[in-house]
Design an enzyme around this catalytic site. Sequence first.
Site, mmCIF file in Angstrom:
data_model
loop_
_atom_site.group_PDB
_atom_site.id
_atom_site.type_symbol
_atom_site.label_atom_id
_atom_site.label_comp_id
_atom_site.label_asym_id
_atom_site.label_seq_id
_atom_site.Cartn_x
_atom_site.Cartn_y
_atom_site.Cartn_z
ATOM 1 N N SER A 261 1.109 -8.417 3.608
ATOM 2 C CA SER A 261 -0.299 -8.646 3.278
ATOM 3 C C SER A 261 -0.400 -8.983 1.799
ATOM 4 O O SER A 261 0.403 -8.503 0.991
ATOM 5 C CB SER A 261 -1.125 -7.390 3.576
ATOM 6 O OG SER A 261 -2.431 -7.493 3.026
ATOM 7 N N TYR B 208 -2.174 1.555 2.360
ATOM 8 C CA TYR B 208 -1.781 0.350 3.094
ATOM 9 C C TYR B 208 -1.139 -0.660 2.145
ATOM 10 O O TYR B 208 -0.091 -1.246 2.452
ATOM 11 C CB TYR B 208 -3.009 -0.245 3.766
ATOM 12 C CG TYR B 208 -2.758 -1.531 4.515
ATOM 13 C CD1 TYR B 208 -2.172 -1.517 5.771
ATOM 14 C CD2 TYR B 208 -3.110 -2.764 3.968
ATOM 15 C CE1 TYR B 208 -1.939 -2.689 6.467
ATOM 16 C CE2 TYR B 208 -2.882 -3.946 4.649
ATOM 17 C CZ TYR B 208 -2.298 -3.907 5.910
ATOM 18 O OH TYR B 208 -2.077 -5.073 6.585
#
Length: 254
Positions: free
Chosen positions: A140, A153
């Site tokens: 990501s 995350y």
Amino acid sequence: MNSGAASLTHLCPPPGSRMVVVGGCGGIGRAVVNASLAAGLSVAVLDLAVSIQKHHVPEGAQALALDASSEDSVAAAFAKLDGIDCLINLCGFKGEQQKIADLSIDAWDESMSGNLRSAFLVSQHALKKMTAGSIVHVSSGLGVYGGITYGAYAAAKGGINALTKTLAREYAPHIRANAVAPSYVETAFGKGGTGRSTEDEPETIDRNVYTRAIPMARIAQPEDIVGPILFLAGPASRYMTGQVLHVNGGSFMP
């Protein structure tokens, strides 16, 4: 055109290649699986049992249940595979969203387990089945630039980037390792995630504000991520390893 030159214009791995898609029942995963089957690849889908039940694996693909954060579960699933030419790892979830000072240690550990630990485990067990080929992790942009309330995350995805680079150095020249780093994608991920929710939780982004920050002026669809994944898995990217390919409509340009 000779066969060597032809392979450089072929996006996917060659027909018959043995591809394992971990998290293949998620939104991006299903798109990757469908495209790979259409290209004549031999596809195994590894995902949570509840995800396989919710999103049935297409005819022609093998389905194996696993919890990617469990070493025993990963070992058992990979033991059923004869060999691997391509590993595509899409396993992950965003977890609890809190600023760092408010985030519980349990929530931090859960995010590390579901994202980074799972990437390590599936890489480790895939390597035992590979003599050559390609590993593609899905990371990501948050793993590079961070994000408010996405601390755990983002840290886990940053770890996946580092893991990918380490794999690239340790297993070159026969096995390549790269990562694709999408922005927000129109999948169940933003509504709780496949297999971990009812996929109908409220979104945590303001879609209008988010879209205005994207030069391409729209949110990504799962199909937007398929091409970059298959490119990194296939022969056209044969001189690329240890790279993080950002796919975000121009919202982040490292």
